[in-house]
Design a protein around this motif. Structure first.
Motif, short mmCIF file in Angstrom:
data_model
loop_
_atom_site.label_atom_id
_atom_site.label_comp_id
_atom_site.label_asym_id
_atom_site.label_seq_id
_atom_site.Cartn_x
_atom_site.Cartn_y
_atom_site.Cartn_z
N TYR A 144 22.65 44.64 43.84
CA TYR A 144 23.22 45.49 42.79
C TYR A 144 24.68 45.14 42.56
CZ TYR A 144 18.96 48.10 43.30
OH TYR A 144 17.64 48.45 43.33
N GLY A 145 25.03 45.03 41.29
CA GLY A 145 26.40 44.72 40.91
C GLY A 145 26.63 43.23 40.74
N LYS A 146 26.83 42.82 39.50
CA LYS A 146 27.13 41.42 39.19
C LYS A 146 28.65 41.26 39.21
CE LYS A 146 27.18 40.16 34.90
NZ LYS A 146 26.83 39.81 33.54
N ALA A 147 29.14 40.28 39.95
CA ALA A 147 30.58 40.05 40.08
C ALA A 147 30.98 38.76 39.37
CB ALA A 147 30.96 39.96 41.56
N TYR A 148 32.19 38.78 38.81
CA TYR A 148 32.76 37.58 38.20
C TYR A 148 34.27 37.73 38.09
CZ TYR A 148 32.73 40.33 33.84
OH TYR A 148 32.93 41.29 32.88
N LEU A 149 34.92 36.64 37.74
CA LEU A 149 36.36 36.65 37.49
C LEU A 149 36.57 36.67 35.98
CD1 LEU A 149 37.49 34.00 40.12
CD2 LEU A 149 37.63 36.50 40.31
N ASP A 150 37.41 37.58 35.49
CA ASP A 150 37.66 37.65 34.05
C ASP A 150 38.64 36.56 33.62
OD1 ASP A 150 40.24 38.54 34.70
OD2 ASP A 150 39.87 40.60 34.06
N ARG A 151 39.07 36.60 32.37
CA ARG A 151 39.96 35.56 31.82
C ARG A 151 41.28 35.44 32.56
NH1 ARG A 151 39.04 37.58 25.79
NH2 ARG A 151 36.88 36.99 25.65
N ASP A 152 41.71 36.55 33.18
CA ASP A 152 42.96 36.55 33.93
C ASP A 152 42.73 36.27 35.42
OD1 ASP A 152 44.47 37.21 31.64
OD2 ASP A 152 43.96 39.33 31.89
N ASN A 153 41.51 35.90 35.76
CA ASN A 153 41.12 35.61 37.13
C ASN A 153 41.10 36.86 38.02
OD1 ASN A 153 40.08 33.27 38.31
ND2 ASN A 153 41.86 33.05 39.64
N ASP A 154 40.94 38.04 37.39
CA ASP A 154 40.82 39.29 38.13
C ASP A 154 39.34 39.58 38.39
OD1 ASP A 154 43.58 39.89 38.09
OD2 ASP A 154 43.40 40.73 36.07
N PRO A 155 39.01 40.17 39.55
CA PRO A 155 37.62 40.46 39.86
C PRO A 155 37.05 41.62 39.04
CG PRO A 155 39.04 41.23 41.62
CD PRO A 155 39.92 40.51 40.64
N VAL A 156 35.80 41.47 38.64
CA VAL A 156 35.08 42.47 37.86
C VAL A 156 33.72 42.68 38.51
CG1 VAL A 156 34.00 42.96 35.62
CG2 VAL A 156 36.22 41.82 35.71
N LEU A 157 33.27 43.93 38.52
CA LEU A 157 31.93 44.26 39.00
C LEU A 157 31.22 45.05 37.91
CD1 LEU A 157 30.06 44.11 41.52
CD2 LEU A 157 30.91 46.38 42.11
N GLU A 158 30.00 44.65 37.57
CA GLU A 158 29.22 45.32 36.53
C GLU A 158 27.81 45.60 37.05
OE1 GLU A 158 28.96 42.55 33.29
OE2 GLU A 158 30.97 43.01 32.57
N MET A 159 27.18 46.62 36.45
CA MET A 159 25.78 46.89 36.77
C MET A 159 25.11 47.50 35.54
SD MET A 159 24.13 49.06 39.93
CE MET A 159 24.06 50.68 39.19
N VAL A 160 24.16 46.78 34.97
CA VAL A 160 23.42 47.26 33.80
C VAL A 160 22.30 48.18 34.28
CG1 VAL A 160 21.93 46.57 31.89
CG2 VAL A 160 23.94 45.20 32.46
N VAL A 161 22.10 49.27 33.54
CA VAL A 161 21.03 50.21 33.84
C VAL A 161 20.21 50.42 32.58
CG1 VAL A 161 20.44 52.52 34.66
CG2 VAL A 161 22.46 51.35 35.59
N ASN A 162 18.96 50.02 32.61
CA ASN A 162 18.07 50.19 31.47
C ASN A 162 17.51 51.61 31.50
OD1 ASN A 162 16.15 50.17 29.48
ND2 ASN A 162 14.90 48.59 30.41
N ILE A 163 17.95 52.43 30.54
CA ILE A 163 17.42 53.78 30.45
C ILE A 163 16.79 54.02 29.08
CG2 ILE A 163 18.90 54.73 32.24
CD1 ILE A 163 20.72 55.84 30.08
N ASP A 164 16.51 52.93 28.37
CA ASP A 164 15.82 53.04 27.09
C ASP A 164 14.47 53.73 27.32
OD1 ASP A 164 15.60 52.71 24.38
OD2 ASP A 164 15.05 50.61 24.46
N TYR A 165 14.10 54.63 26.46
CA TYR A 165 12.87 55.43 26.55
C TYR A 165 12.94 56.52 27.61
CZ TYR A 165 11.40 51.44 23.82
OH TYR A 165 11.34 50.45 22.89
#
Length: 156
Positions: A106-127
């Motif tokens: 859980y949680g996709k990590a990457y470095l943004d344009r400024d090389n700062d860490p980001v953590l994201e997590m998509v949740v499908n709640i459609d329907y």
């Protein structure tokens, strides 16, 4: 007699189905998601730069945002994405982000344009999903935030 029991059970099942459908939570009602977010810490409902709803909050002191996607005229959204970023922490490497992504569910990590860490997590709640389901997603987000801060950022 068993046919009558079956008929009563079937009638009860069908009688409760509409109530259950009304209890489902989806991204068309940001206020319901906000209410759940407040059970995990502070949270406010706002609008993003496009006019779509977004929730900003804190879990265990960590600031995060929930973005709403697939919106029609800034309403009737399809899904949500949890998002957290740490500005000014550009000492991290792509290898650290790759290791996180390789070893965590859980949680996709990457470095943004400024090389700062980001953590994201998509949740499908459609329907729609149950309240327990969305609360479980918040719990997984909390676990991901806690783990990312400890394992990648070196915070306790």
């Amino acid at each position: 007699m068993s046919l009558r029991v079956f008929a009563v059970a079937a009638a009860a099942l069908f009688a409760t189905a509409p109530v259950m459908a009304n209890d489902l939570i989806d991204a068309t009602d940001p206020a319901r998601i906000l209410n759940i977010a407040r059970g995990f810490g502070s949270a406010d409902l706002e609008k993003d730069s496009q006019g779509d709803p977004k929730i900003t909050g804190r879990i265990e002191g960590t600031r995060y945002t929930i973005f709403f996607y697939g919106c029609t005229n800034n309403t009737d959204c399809d899904d949500i994405q949890f998002y957290a970023a740490w500005n000014g922490n550009n000492k991290f490497t792509q290898a650290q982000m790759n290791e996180w992504n390789r070893t965590k569910r859980y949680g996709k990590a990457y470095l943004d344009r400024d090389n700062d860490p980001v953590l994201e997590m998509v949740v499908n709640i459609d329907y729609g999903v149950s309240r327990r389901n969305i609360e479980d997603s918040f719990n997984w987000w909390k676990v991901a935030l806690r783990g990312f801060k400890k394992d990648v950022l070196g915070e306790n």
